[in-house]
Design a protein around this motif. Structure first.
Motif, PDB file in Angstrom:
ATOM      1  N   ILE A 261       0.821  -1.148  -0.049  1.00  9.17           N
ATOM      2  CA  ILE A 261      -0.229   0.200   0.064  1.00  9.17           C
ATOM      3  C   ILE A 261       0.927   1.200  -0.085  1.00  9.17           C
ATOM      4  O   ILE A 261       0.559   2.095  -0.701  1.00  9.17           O
ATOM      5  CB  ILE A 261      -0.815   0.032   1.190  1.00  9.17           C
ATOM      6  CG1 ILE A 261      -1.984  -1.119   1.006  1.00  9.17           C
ATOM      7  CG2 ILE A 261      -1.608   1.371   1.292  1.00  9.17           C
ATOM      8  CD1 ILE A 261      -2.846  -1.253   2.299  1.00  9.17           C
ATOM      9  N   VAL A 262       1.810   1.232   0.809  1.00 12.77           N
ATOM     10  CA  VAL A 262       2.636   2.536   1.261  1.00 12.77           C
ATOM     11  C   VAL A 262       3.409   2.847  -0.233  1.00 12.77           C
ATOM     12  O   VAL A 262       3.294   3.990  -0.877  1.00 12.77           O
ATOM     13  CB  VAL A 262       3.438   2.707   2.310  1.00 12.77           C
ATOM     14  CG1 VAL A 262       4.310   3.844   2.145  1.00 12.77           C
ATOM     15  CG2 VAL A 262       2.766   2.530   3.547  1.00 12.77           C
ATOM     16  N   PRO A 263       4.274   2.231  -0.750  1.00 11.25           N
ATOM     17  CA  PRO A 263       4.865   2.270  -2.015  1.00 11.25           C
ATOM     18  C   PRO A 263       3.768   2.999  -3.299  1.00 11.25           C
ATOM     19  O   PRO A 263       4.142   3.839  -4.041  1.00 11.25           O
ATOM     20  CB  PRO A 263       5.642   1.151  -2.369  1.00 11.25           C
ATOM     21  CG  PRO A 263       6.001   0.511  -1.155  1.00 11.25           C
ATOM     22  CD  PRO A 263       4.597   0.667  -0.369  1.00 11.25           C
TER      23      PRO A 263
ATOM     24  N   ASN B 199      12.627   1.312   6.466  1.00  8.20           N
ATOM     25  CA  ASN B 199      12.028   1.148   5.146  1.00  8.20           C
ATOM     26  C   ASN B 199      10.857   2.181   4.615  1.00  8.20           C
ATOM     27  O   ASN B 199      11.000   2.896   3.597  1.00  8.20           O
ATOM     28  CB  ASN B 199      11.289  -0.122   4.976  1.00  8.20           C
ATOM     29  CG  ASN B 199      12.570  -1.318   4.892  1.00  8.20           C
ATOM     30  OD1 ASN B 199      13.820  -0.944   4.760  1.00  8.20           O
ATOM     31  ND2 ASN B 199      12.161  -2.750   5.327  1.00  8.20           N
ATOM     32  N   LEU B 200      10.205   2.277   5.409  1.00  6.49           N
ATOM     33  CA  LEU B 200       9.125   3.219   5.241  1.00  6.49           C
ATOM     34  C   LEU B 200       9.600   4.729   5.136  1.00  6.49           C
ATOM     35  O   LEU B 200       9.198   5.563   4.181  1.00  6.49           O
ATOM     36  CB  LEU B 200       8.050   3.321   6.354  1.00  6.49           C
ATOM     37  CG  LEU B 200       7.086   2.073   6.468  1.00  6.49           C
ATOM     38  CD1 LEU B 200       5.993   2.208   7.707  1.00  6.49           C
ATOM     39  CD2 LEU B 200       6.516   1.700   4.897  1.00  6.49           C
TER      40      LEU B 200
ATOM     41  N   LEU C 194       9.543   7.507   2.159  1.00  9.26           N
ATOM     42  CA  LEU C 194       9.054   8.889   2.276  1.00  9.26           C
ATOM     43  C   LEU C 194      10.019   9.856   1.717  1.00  9.26           C
ATOM     44  O   LEU C 194       9.782  10.967   1.056  1.00  9.26           O
ATOM     45  CB  LEU C 194       8.797   9.125   3.621  1.00  9.26           C
ATOM     46  CG  LEU C 194       7.293   8.629   4.239  1.00  9.26           C
ATOM     47  CD1 LEU C 194       7.158   8.791   5.817  1.00  9.26           C
ATOM     48  CD2 LEU C 194       6.080   9.177   3.381  1.00  9.26           C
ATOM     49  N   ARG C 195      11.397   9.542   2.132  1.00  9.20           N
ATOM     50  CA  ARG C 195      12.452  10.383   1.495  1.00  9.20           C
ATOM     51  C   ARG C 195      12.543  10.368   0.107  1.00  9.20           C
ATOM     52  O   ARG C 195      12.731  11.583  -0.477  1.00  9.20           O
ATOM     53  CB  ARG C 195      13.670   9.941   2.351  1.00  9.20           C
ATOM     54  CG  ARG C 195      13.863  10.154   3.725  1.00  9.20           C
ATOM     55  CD  ARG C 195      15.405   9.934   4.187  1.00  9.20           C
ATOM     56  NE  ARG C 195      15.727   8.429   4.228  1.00  9.20           N
ATOM     57  CZ  ARG C 195      15.503   7.680   4.874  1.00  9.20           C
ATOM     58  NH1 ARG C 195      14.828   7.971   6.109  1.00  9.20           N
ATOM     59  NH2 ARG C 195      15.764   6.248   4.663  1.00  9.20           N
TER      60      ARG C 195
ATOM     61  N   THR D  21      11.636  13.225  -4.880  1.00 12.44           N
ATOM     62  CA  THR D  21      10.802  13.146  -6.331  1.00 12.44           C
ATOM     63  C   THR D  21      10.004  14.573  -6.464  1.00 12.44           C
ATOM     64  O   THR D  21      10.115  14.992  -7.427  1.00 12.44           O
ATOM     65  CB  THR D  21       9.996  11.901  -6.357  1.00 12.44           C
ATOM     66  OG1 THR D  21      10.798  10.927  -6.299  1.00 12.44           O
ATOM     67  CG2 THR D  21       9.469  12.037  -7.713  1.00 12.44           C
ATOM     68  N   LEU D  22       9.306  15.054  -5.441  1.00 11.06           N
ATOM     69  CA  LEU D  22       8.511  16.122  -5.508  1.00 11.06           C
ATOM     70  C   LEU D  22       9.340  17.616  -5.663  1.00 11.06           C
ATOM     71  O   LEU D  22       9.253  18.354  -6.413  1.00 11.06           O
ATOM     72  CB  LEU D  22       7.734  16.258  -4.208  1.00 11.06           C
ATOM     73  CG  LEU D  22       6.616  15.154  -3.833  1.00 11.06           C
ATOM     74  CD1 LEU D  22       5.636  15.866  -2.611  1.00 11.06           C
ATOM     75  CD2 LEU D  22       5.661  15.290  -5.174  1.00 11.06           C
TER      76      LEU D  22
END
Length: 454
Positions: free
Chosen positions: A338-340, A422-423, A427-428, A433-434
């Motif tokens: 879900i998170v990726p 890992n999470l 997020l990093r 990317t943003l």
């Protein structure tokens, strides 16, 4: 059953993400407590440490992930958006976090103020959550996607079970805060919370998520139609029998046996689908599903041991297999799917591509990472292996092996720390990317405003 998800209905990233980040945070807290308590935490399910650990798991780890995931899946799979999603999610997340900490403090210090705080905070948490989801289900009852029944029936049953489990828990916590005798509701609280809320929600999610993400065959229609109705009926029968004095114990055990049979049927069907999936390699989420389902299957002999054996640790083993091994493994595995996906999806949504400049899409694609890049497979597989080792140590500790009790806490700490890493890495990468997208020519300001996850 609906084979596709409408990702255009995905809530803002700030809606489910804080719930998911609670999983490693409460894992670290539970790991610290288990390390400090050592084997004493596994000596009886009635010790202060065991009760605090149980609720750090069920509310802080499992509850956080399940509450956040349900808001997400109702929107994209059923066309049932919760509104206002951000306000509801932020408030529920804050109340749940503080309420869980207060409840754990109440068990550890047996302090009336902590019990009172927990009753107020958790009562507000679940009252708001259930009201918001109930309103959404009613308001959108005529716009539900065709084929979403297989999800909505178990979800409705799960929400009913959650309401009953929470009500029982709040009454018992209030009794503790006032120094009154506890009502004899512990068995019902456990059954409605784990087999009702946790089991039915997991079952409903599997009907949708395994065929889509694991490329499995659909579940048989009789199973998806009748099991989500049978299980709440059996739970109601168990509650009525448990509250009625003078009936033969065999009647209650028969209902328990039927409940176990219903879940074993679902587990067997799920294992068969995973084993015959069309996806050739087992990704980390697949491995977590296997580990969780096998742990749930092992609950059946543990229940027989509890009902017909003399071992005092049988209830502890059953609880560990159900909470840590079964529900816990599957929740952790779903985070790796879900998170990726959410980060990849929201990064894509941040693109601003005017129709007059189609070449801008190619510029964005050069800085957009693929979904698999957010959490590489190797650290996710390492977490799975460590998690299986941790579940083994907790099970052996529950069975009374002292060395396993000494290792249980440090292993959970390692699992939670690796998940947090890992999470955090995902997020990093998302934020890098943003920033890279915002630095692209022509559309920097627009990209920044549309990419804000809050």
């Amino acid at each position: 059953m609906q084979r596709a998800l409408d990702f255009d209905k995905t809530p803002a990233l700030g809606v489910p993400l804080p719930f998911f980040l609670n999983v490693p945070a409460f894992g670290l807290l539970a790991g610290l407590l288990a390390t400090w308590a050592g084997p004493q935490a596994f000596s009886s399910r009635w010790t202060a440490q065991a009760l605090a650990l149980t609720h750090l798991w069920t509310l802080g780890i499992l509850g956080s992930a399940m509450l956040g995931a349900l808001i997400q899946i109702l929107a994209v799979a059923c066309n049932v958006p919760v509104t206002p999603a951000r306000a509801v999610a932020r408030t529920v997340h804050a109340l749940l976090t503080l309420g869980t900490l207060s409840l754990a403090a109440g068990f550890l210090w047996w302090a009336p103020w902590a019990w009172t705080s927990a009753v107020i905070l958790l009562g507000l948490t679940f009252g708001l959550y259930l009201a918001a989801l109930g309103r959404a289900l009613w308001a959108h009852r005529t716009q539900v996607y065709k084929g979403a029944r297989e999800i909505l029936v178990p979800v409705r049953g799960a929400l009913l079970a959650l309401a009953l489990a929470v009500a029982m828990g709040l009454v018992m916590a209030a009794a503790l805060s006032l120094g009154l005798a506890l009502p004899e509701w512990v068995g019902g609280h456990v059954l409605w919370g784990l087999l009702g809320w946790g089991g039915l929600l997991l079952m409903g999610m599997s009907f949708q998520l395994l065929p889509i993400f694991q490329l499995t065959e659909l579940y048989p229609k009789p199973l998806t139609r009748w099991l989500p109705l049978l299980i709440p009926g059996l739970l109601l029968a168990w509650t009525a029998l448990d509250a009625t004095a003078g009936l033969p114990r065999l009647m209650l055990e028969t209902v328990e046996l039927l409940l176990a049979g219903a879940y074993v049927t679902w587990i067997a069907a799920s294992l068969h689908r995973l084993a015959t999936r069309k996806r050739p390699t087992a990704e980390p989420t697949t491995l977590f599903w296997f580990a969780g389902l096998i742990s749930l299957l092992a609950c059946a002999p543990a229940w027989v041991w509890l009902r017909h054996g003399q071992a005092a640790q049988a209830a502890m083993v059953l609880g560990v297999l159900l909470i840590v091994g079964g529900l816990g493994a599957i929740v952790h595995g779903m985070l790796y799917k879900i998170v990726p996906f959410l980060l990849w999806k929201h990064a894509q949504d941040a693109m601003v591509i005017p129709s007059r400049d189609p070449g801008q899409a190619r510029v964005y694609l050069k800085v957009l990472p693929k979904m698999a890049a957010y959490i590489p497979e190797r650290p996710a597989r390492l977490h799975w292996a460590l998690y299986v080792l941790m579940v083994s140590s907790w099970t052996l500790a529950a069975a009374g092996w002292t060395p396993a009790g000494q290792a249980a806490g440090p292993l959970l700490l390692a699992c939670a720390a690796l998940l947090a890493w890992n999470l955090g890495g995902a997020l990093r990468l998302y934020r890098r990317t943003l920033r890279a997208m915002a630095a692209l020519p022509h559309h920097a300001a627009a990209a920044r405003s549309s990419a804000d996850p809050r």
